[in-house]
Design a protein around this motif. Structure first.
Motif, PDB file in Angstrom:
ATOM      1  N   PRO A  48      33.698  54.479  42.953  1.00  0.00           N
ATOM      2  CA  PRO A  48      33.377  53.302  42.137  1.00  0.00           C
ATOM      3  C   PRO A  48      34.597  52.577  41.594  1.00  0.00           C
ATOM      4  N   MET A  49      35.761  53.205  41.618  1.00  0.00           N
ATOM      5  CA  MET A  49      36.961  52.511  41.147  1.00  0.00           C
ATOM      6  C   MET A  49      37.366  51.376  42.090  1.00  0.00           C
ATOM      7  N   HIS A  50      36.750  51.330  43.269  1.00  0.00           N
ATOM      8  CA  HIS A  50      37.027  50.228  44.197  1.00  0.00           C
ATOM      9  C   HIS A  50      36.141  49.005  43.939  1.00  0.00           C
ATOM     10  N   TYR A  51      35.269  49.076  42.920  1.00  0.00           N
ATOM     11  CA  TYR A  51      34.476  47.905  42.555  1.00  0.00           C
ATOM     12  C   TYR A  51      35.381  46.909  41.821  1.00  0.00           C
ATOM     13  N   GLN A  52      36.234  46.251  42.589  1.00  0.00           N
ATOM     14  CA  GLN A  52      37.195  45.314  42.034  1.00  0.00           C
ATOM     15  C   GLN A  52      37.397  44.155  43.014  1.00  0.00           C
ATOM     16  N   ILE A  53      38.029  43.082  42.517  1.00  0.00           N
ATOM     17  CA  ILE A  53      38.134  41.838  43.284  1.00  0.00           C
ATOM     18  C   ILE A  53      38.767  42.027  44.664  1.00  0.00           C
ATOM     19  N   PRO A  54      39.847  42.792  44.833  1.00  0.00           N
ATOM     20  CA  PRO A  54      40.411  42.924  46.186  1.00  0.00           C
ATOM     21  C   PRO A  54      39.409  43.454  47.214  1.00  0.00           C
ATOM     22  N   GLN A  55      38.559  44.412  46.821  1.00  0.00           N
ATOM     23  CA  GLN A  55      37.544  44.920  47.743  1.00  0.00           C
ATOM     24  C   GLN A  55      36.528  43.833  48.067  1.00  0.00           C
ATOM     25  N   TYR A  56      36.127  43.079  47.064  1.00  0.00           N
ATOM     26  CA  TYR A  56      35.138  42.023  47.292  1.00  0.00           C
ATOM     27  C   TYR A  56      35.703  40.916  48.193  1.00  0.00           C
ATOM     28  N   VAL A  57      36.976  40.575  47.996  1.00  0.00           N
ATOM     29  CA  VAL A  57      37.599  39.577  48.868  1.00  0.00           C
ATOM     30  C   VAL A  57      37.607  40.072  50.304  1.00  0.00           C
ATOM     31  N   SER A  58      37.966  41.330  50.502  1.00  0.00           N
ATOM     32  CA  SER A  58      37.960  41.914  51.847  1.00  0.00           C
ATOM     33  C   SER A  58      36.581  41.831  52.480  1.00  0.00           C
ATOM     34  N   ASP A  59      35.549  42.175  51.707  1.00  0.00           N
ATOM     35  CA  ASP A  59      34.182  42.119  52.230  1.00  0.00           C
ATOM     36  C   ASP A  59      33.796  40.697  52.622  1.00  0.00           C
ATOM     37  N   MET A  60      34.172  39.723  51.791  1.00  0.00           N
ATOM     38  CA  MET A  60      33.797  38.339  52.075  1.00  0.00           C
ATOM     39  C   MET A  60      34.535  37.797  53.296  1.00  0.00           C
ATOM     40  N   VAL A  61      35.773  38.238  53.524  1.00  0.00           N
ATOM     41  CA  VAL A  61      36.484  37.833  54.737  1.00  0.00           C
ATOM     42  C   VAL A  61      35.743  38.348  55.963  1.00  0.00           C
ATOM     43  N   THR A  62      35.210  39.569  55.872  1.00  0.00           N
ATOM     44  CA  THR A  62      34.395  40.109  56.964  1.00  0.00           C
ATOM     45  C   THR A  62      33.145  39.266  57.172  1.00  0.00           C
ATOM     46  N   ASN A  83      43.092  29.725  54.724  1.00  0.00           N
ATOM     47  CA  ASN A  83      41.717  30.044  54.327  1.00  0.00           C
ATOM     48  C   ASN A  83      40.764  28.912  54.715  1.00  0.00           C
ATOM     49  N   PRO A  84      39.459  29.208  54.841  1.00  0.00           N
ATOM     50  CA  PRO A  84      38.505  28.197  55.316  1.00  0.00           C
ATOM     51  C   PRO A  84      37.784  27.421  54.220  1.00  0.00           C
ATOM     52  N   ILE A  85      38.128  27.607  52.946  1.00  0.00           N
ATOM     53  CA  ILE A  85      37.361  26.981  51.866  1.00  0.00           C
ATOM     54  C   ILE A  85      37.775  25.521  51.689  1.00  0.00           C
ATOM     55  N   ARG A  86      36.813  24.613  51.887  1.00  0.00           N
ATOM     56  CA  ARG A  86      37.035  23.169  51.755  1.00  0.00           C
ATOM     57  C   ARG A  86      36.845  22.725  50.312  1.00  0.00           C
ATOM     58  N   LYS A  87      35.709  23.079  49.730  1.00  0.00           N
ATOM     59  CA  LYS A  87      35.406  22.759  48.341  1.00  0.00           C
ATOM     60  C   LYS A  87      35.048  24.038  47.600  1.00  0.00           C
ATOM     61  N   LEU A  88      35.484  24.125  46.338  1.00  0.00           N
ATOM     62  CA  LEU A  88      35.320  25.331  45.532  1.00  0.00           C
ATOM     63  C   LEU A  88      34.744  24.966  44.176  1.00  0.00           C
ATOM     64  N   ILE A 101      36.267  35.788  43.214  1.00  0.00           N
ATOM     65  CA  ILE A 101      36.364  36.113  44.638  1.00  0.00           C
ATOM     66  C   ILE A 101      36.739  34.865  45.426  1.00  0.00           C
ATOM     67  N   GLY A 102      36.093  33.743  45.107  1.00  0.00           N
ATOM     68  CA  GLY A 102      36.408  32.488  45.777  1.00  0.00           C
ATOM     69  C   GLY A 102      37.848  32.072  45.551  1.00  0.00           C
ATOM     70  N   MET A 103      38.355  32.248  44.328  1.00  0.00           N
ATOM     71  CA  MET A 103      39.751  31.944  44.049  1.00  0.00           C
ATOM     72  C   MET A 103      40.675  32.787  44.911  1.00  0.00           C
ATOM     73  N   GLY A 104      40.336  34.070  45.028  1.00  0.00           N
ATOM     74  CA  GLY A 104      41.168  34.957  45.819  1.00  0.00           C
ATOM     75  C   GLY A 104      41.275  34.515  47.260  1.00  0.00           C
ATOM     76  N   ILE A 105      40.143  34.099  47.841  1.00  0.00           N
ATOM     77  CA  ILE A 105      40.154  33.648  49.233  1.00  0.00           C
ATOM     78  C   ILE A 105      40.831  32.287  49.360  1.00  0.00           C
ATOM     79  N   ALA A 106      40.519  31.381  48.439  1.00  0.00           N
ATOM     80  CA  ALA A 106      41.050  30.013  48.524  1.00  0.00           C
ATOM     81  C   ALA A 106      42.561  29.968  48.327  1.00  0.00           C
ATOM     82  N   SER A 107      43.136  31.006  47.757  1.00  0.00           N
ATOM     83  CA  SER A 107      44.587  31.032  47.546  1.00  0.00           C
ATOM     84  C   SER A 107      45.352  31.477  48.781  1.00  0.00           C
ATOM     85  N   LEU A 108      44.648  32.007  49.785  1.00  0.00           N
ATOM     86  CA  LEU A 108      45.305  32.560  50.968  1.00  0.00           C
ATOM     87  C   LEU A 108      45.646  31.462  51.972  1.00  0.00           C
ATOM     88  N   GLU A 109      46.804  31.569  52.577  1.00  0.00           N
ATOM     89  CA  GLU A 109      47.200  30.604  53.590  1.00  0.00           C
ATOM     90  C   GLU A 109      46.232  30.651  54.763  1.00  0.00           C
TER      91      GLU A 109
END
Length: 289
Positions: free
Chosen positions: A76-90, A121-126, A111-119
Motif C-alpha cells: 500500500p505504500m505504492h498508493y502514490q502519484i508516481p504509481q498512478y502516473v505509470s498506470d495512466m501512461v499504460t 506528452n499527449p495532453i492538449r487541454k488540462l 496525476i494529470g499534472m505529472g503526465i502533462a509535465s513530461l516531454e
C-alpha cells in the motif's frame, strides 16, 4: 450510449494489477477526454459529465488502482502519484491516440499534472479541479483522518449520512445526487453491511508523510507545474480548504498561465454534476482555442 466497462493490466514494483475503466461514446472517435477522480472516489463520479460529452468525445473514466472495480496493490505504500502516473501512461497506450484532453479532480489533477509535465506528452487541454502545486496541510490532514478509517453500516441510510458528513464541502446537492455520490463509493460485504469501496491501505502513505516531505513535495509539484505547456484551466471551489486563492492566482501567472474559474458556495471539490458546472467544462474543452 451506455458506458462499457473495460480493463488494462498495469505494473507496480511488486507485480501486476488490473485497472478498470469506463468508456463512453464512439470507440473510434479520435477526440478523447480522460476523466480521473479524487483520492477516495471512483470513475462513476463522471457519469453525468461523460453522458453530456460523449457525443463529442470518447470519454475514458478509470478507477485508479485500489478503488472501485480496479485491483489493489500488494504494497500500500505504492498508493502514490508516481504509481498512478505509470498506470495512466499504460492506459493512454491502450487508447492508441495521438492526443487527449484531461479532466482531473483533486488527485486526478495531480496525476494529470505529472503526465502533462513530461516531454512528448499527449495532453492538449488540462482541467485541474480544485487542486494545484501547493496543498493546505490542514485540509490534507482532514482528508487523511477519514480515508483509511474502517467503517461499516447496517443500513444504507446510515452510510448515506456518513458520506454526506465527510462530503459537505461538495456543496448543495439534491437527495438523488447525494444518494448516487454515496452508492458510488460504498459496497455491501458478505454480511450485508455497507463499507467503503476502496482499499483502506490508501491511508498508509498519508500517515507516513512528514512535514519535511510535504515541503519537498510542494517544490517538486511547482517544478512539475512550471513544465506544463498544455492549455490549462483551474477550477476552484470558492470555499476550498485544499487549494488557496493565493495558489490558484499564482497558477495563472506561471507555468502554463492557467485560466481561473471559481465556483461559489462550494469547497473541495466541485462535483460537476450540475448543469452550471458542466457548462464550465464544455466551454473549456469544446472551444477552438
Amino acid at each position: 450510449m451506455p458506458a462499457q466497462r473495460k480493463s488494462v493490466q498495469c505494473l507496480s514494483p511488486t507485480g501486476l494489477h488490473t485497472m478498470s475503466y469506463q468508456e463512453w461514446g464512439d470507440a473510434n472517435n479520435p477526440d478523447v477526454l480522460v476523466c480521473v477522480h479524487g483520492l477516495a472516489r471512483v470513475s462513476d463520479d463522471f457519469d453525468v459529465l461523460a453522458a453530456n460529452l460523449c457525443s463529442q468525445y470518447r470519454v475514458i473514466c478509470p478507477d485508479v488502482v485500489g478503488r472501485g472495480a480496479s485491483g489493489h496493490l500488494r504494497n500500500p505504500m505504492h498508493y502514490q502519484i508516481p504509481q498512478y502516473v505509470s498506470d495512466m501512461v499504460t492506459l493512454l497506450a491502450r487508447l492508441d491516440v495521438e492526443e487527449v484532453d484531461w479532466f482531473g479532480t483533486s488527485m486526478g489533477g495531480l496525476i494529470g499534472m505529472g503526465i502533462a509535465s513530461l516531454e512528448g506528452n499527449p495532453i492538449r487541454k488540462l482541467l485541474l479541479n480544485d487542486v494545484g502545486p501547493a496543498l493546505n496541510p490542514v485540509a490534507l490532514s482532514r482528508i487523511g483522518e477519514y480515508v483509511g478509517q474502517a467503517v461499516s453500516f447496517e443500513r444504507f441510510d446510515e452510510a448515506l449520512a456518513y458520506i454526506k458528513s465527510i462530503s459537505q464541502p461538495f456543496g448543495a446537492h439534491s437527495e438523488a445526487q447525494w444518494e448516487k455520490l454515496a452508492r458510488d463509493v460504498l459496497r455491501q460485504n458478505e454480511a450485508g453491511q455497507w463499507i467503503k469501496h476502496y482499499d483502506l491501505g490508501l491511508g498508509l502513505p498519508f500517515k507516513a508523510t512528514t512535514p519535511e516531505q510535504v515541503a519537498a513535495g510542494e517544490a517538486i509539484l511547482w517544478a512539475t507545474y512550471d513544465a506544463i505547456r498544455s492549455k490549462t484551466l483551474v477550477v476552484r471551489g470558492e470555499n476550498s480548504d485544499l487549494l488557496s486563492i493565493e495558489t490558484a492566482t499564482a497558477m495563472t501567472k506561471r507555468g502554463p498561465h492557467a485560466s481561473l474559474v471559481q465556483i461559489p458556495d462550494v469547497g473541495h471539490a466541485p462535483t460537476f454534476v450540475s448543469a452550471e458546472q458542466i457548462a464550465i467544462a464544455r466551454d473549456f474543452f469544446l472551444s477552438n482555442n
